[in-house]
Design an enzyme around this catalytic site. Structure first.
Site, PDB file in Angstrom:
ATOM      1  N   SER A  84     -11.576   7.666   7.802  1.00 17.18           N
ATOM      2  CA  SER A  84     -12.449   7.950   8.950  1.00 17.18           C
ATOM      3  C   SER A  84     -11.675   8.196  10.233  1.00 17.18           C
ATOM      4  O   SER A  84     -12.269   8.434  11.277  1.00 17.18           O
ATOM      5  CB  SER A  84     -13.433   6.798   9.159  1.00 17.18           C
ATOM      6  OG  SER A  84     -12.720   5.598   9.424  1.00 17.18           O
TER       7      SER A  84
ATOM      8  N   THR B  13      -2.813   7.648   5.359  1.00 20.74           N
ATOM      9  CA  THR B  13      -2.892   7.895   6.806  1.00 20.74           C
ATOM     10  C   THR B  13      -3.224   6.632   7.587  1.00 20.74           C
ATOM     11  O   THR B  13      -3.078   6.610   8.813  1.00 20.74           O
ATOM     12  CB  THR B  13      -3.969   8.953   7.143  1.00 20.74           C
ATOM     13  OG1 THR B  13      -5.265   8.354   7.067  1.00 20.74           O
ATOM     14  CG2 THR B  13      -3.888  10.152   6.211  1.00 20.74           C
ATOM     15  N   ALA B  14      -3.687   5.590   6.913  1.00 18.42           N
ATOM     16  CA  ALA B  14      -4.206   4.409   7.615  1.00 18.42           C
ATOM     17  C   ALA B  14      -3.088   3.640   8.309  1.00 18.42           C
ATOM     18  O   ALA B  14      -2.164   3.159   7.671  1.00 18.42           O
ATOM     19  CB  ALA B  14      -4.926   3.496   6.620  1.00 18.42           C
TER      20      ALA B  14
ATOM     21  N   TYR C  41       4.533   0.608  19.344  1.00 18.55           N
ATOM     22  CA  TYR C  41       3.987   1.606  18.421  1.00 18.55           C
ATOM     23  C   TYR C  41       5.120   2.347  17.721  1.00 18.55           C
ATOM     24  O   TYR C  41       5.099   2.531  16.500  1.00 18.55           O
ATOM     25  CB  TYR C  41       3.081   2.592  19.168  1.00 18.55           C
ATOM     26  CG  TYR C  41       2.627   3.736  18.288  1.00 18.55           C
ATOM     27  CD1 TYR C  41       1.753   3.498  17.221  1.00 18.55           C
ATOM     28  CD2 TYR C  41       3.075   5.034  18.497  1.00 18.55           C
ATOM     29  CE1 TYR C  41       1.343   4.536  16.393  1.00 18.55           C
ATOM     30  CE2 TYR C  41       2.663   6.075  17.680  1.00 18.55           C
ATOM     31  CZ  TYR C  41       1.799   5.814  16.626  1.00 18.55           C
ATOM     32  OH  TYR C  41       1.407   6.844  15.808  1.00 18.55           O
TER      33      TYR C  41
ATOM     34  N   LYS D  35       5.765   2.205  13.504  1.00 14.61           N
ATOM     35  CA  LYS D  35       5.822   3.384  12.632  1.00 14.61           C
ATOM     36  C   LYS D  35       7.218   3.591  12.039  1.00 14.61           C
ATOM     37  O   LYS D  35       7.353   4.037  10.892  1.00 14.61           O
ATOM     38  CB  LYS D  35       5.405   4.636  13.420  1.00 14.61           C
ATOM     39  CG  LYS D  35       3.961   4.605  13.899  1.00 14.61           C
ATOM     40  CD  LYS D  35       2.955   4.557  12.757  1.00 14.61           C
ATOM     41  CE  LYS D  35       2.751   5.893  12.103  1.00 14.61           C
ATOM     42  NZ  LYS D  35       1.651   5.913  11.120  1.00 14.61           N
TER      43      LYS D  35
END
Length: 319
Positions: free
Chosen positions: A13, A80-81, A158, A162
């Site tokens: 989503s 992708t989450a 962030y 990642k």
């Protein structure tokens, strides 16, 4: 086209993932999407082809084994989450780093059992450029990795989340002989499919509505969301795809991006100003030559911004 093939999209989503699901359905795939909250994922069920070929499953990214049954029998898995927060967090380890790293490894552990043909990981260009090795380099490419110690020292949580997630993913993929590629988009903007605001589109909104008053002294890459979704599909479908793929239409100083928005939309009250007392960040360029060689043609940023604003109007965020 891909009639008959089943793929999984985690975090279905999300901003990029919603477009990925749409494009996969358009190409004839059967899609299993994992979501945290089915109530917030209803926009996916309205996509063309969704009633016949989309299944949504609630799955906890941090629960071991939660993805076992979802990825079983899938030809490909798109992971992708991952949380994208750059402000308003109190505990970066719990809110960013742990979900990114543990969540990625949980999904990959399920993939190691199910053995899909290929896994496509959504990483970010932030996992490339935050390193002292970039100093003096005009162009960075997929061979660069951000330095976790530098990220932690400078509080770039962030970037750190990642980078650590991608490094852990490559280690795992190598140990378990998984065929994996990684997509490294820059700042992703474009039309919104979901009903809630996402972080990157909010940056554009807050410039246009006057909330943002100070322009960040930083050069940033910009890319359209549909191109990033297509990059995922190309790297999955093309057997020759391997390794990492940066996705950037162009690099722009935030000041130049604001000037471009003001030129396209003079009717909005853009008040953000640069701090003229400090030299402008000279920036660098991020090479997207590798993904272009796979056949991706980037939509010009001007068109992407127009579609972004049209979407914000449609969702009543802008007049």
């Amino acid at each position: 086209m891909a009639s008959g093939k089943t793929v999984c999209v985690t975090g279905a989503s999300g901003f990029i993932a919603s477009w990925l699901v749409k494009l996969l359905l358009d190409r004839g795939y059967t899609v299993r999407g994992t979501v945290r909250n089915a109530e917030k994922s209803k926009h996916l069920l309205e996509l063309p082809g969704a009633s016949e070929r989309l299944t949504l499953v609630e799955a906890d990214l941090l629960k071991p084994g939660a993805f076992d049954s979802v990825v079983q029998g899938c030809d490909g898995v798109f992971h992708t989450a991952s949380p994208f927060l750059y402000r308003n967090f109190t505990d970066p380890d719990a809110q960013l780093i742990e979900p990114a790293v543990k969540g990625t490894l949980n999904v990959l552990e399920s993939c190691a059992k199910a053995r899909p043909k290929r896994v496509v990981l959504t990483s970010t260009e932030a996992a490339v450029s935050h390193t002292d090795k970039r100093i003096g380099a005009d162009v960075v490419d997929e061979s660069y990795f951000s330095d976790p110690d530098k990220c932690r020292r400078e509080g770039d949580w962030y970037y750190l989340s990642k980078t650590l997630a991608e490094l852990a993913a490559w280690d795992f993929a190598k140990q378990h002989n998984l065929d994996m590629v990684a997509i490294l988009p820059v700042l992703v903007v474009g039309p919104v499919l979901q009903t809630s605001m996402n972080t990157s589109t909010e940056i554009v909104l807050e410039l246009l509505n006057g909330t943002t008053q100070t322009i960040t002294n930083q050069v940033v890459g910009w890319v359209g969301v549909k191109d990033v979704a297509m990059a995922h599909i190309l790297t999955y479908e093309k057997p020759e795809a391997e390794g990492r793929y940066i996705c950037s239409e162009r690099m722009l100083h935030f000041g130049d991006a604001v000037a471009l928005l003001a030129k396209l939309y003079p009717q909005y009250h853009i008040v953000a100003k640069e701090d003229g007392s400090v030299p402008r960040d000279p920036g660098y360029n991020a090479s997207s030559e590798k993904i272009k060689k796979l056949g991706l043609t980037f939509q010009p940023l001007e068109d992407v911004l127009r579609e972004t604003v049209a979407s914000l109007k449609e969702l009543k965020y802008l007049d």
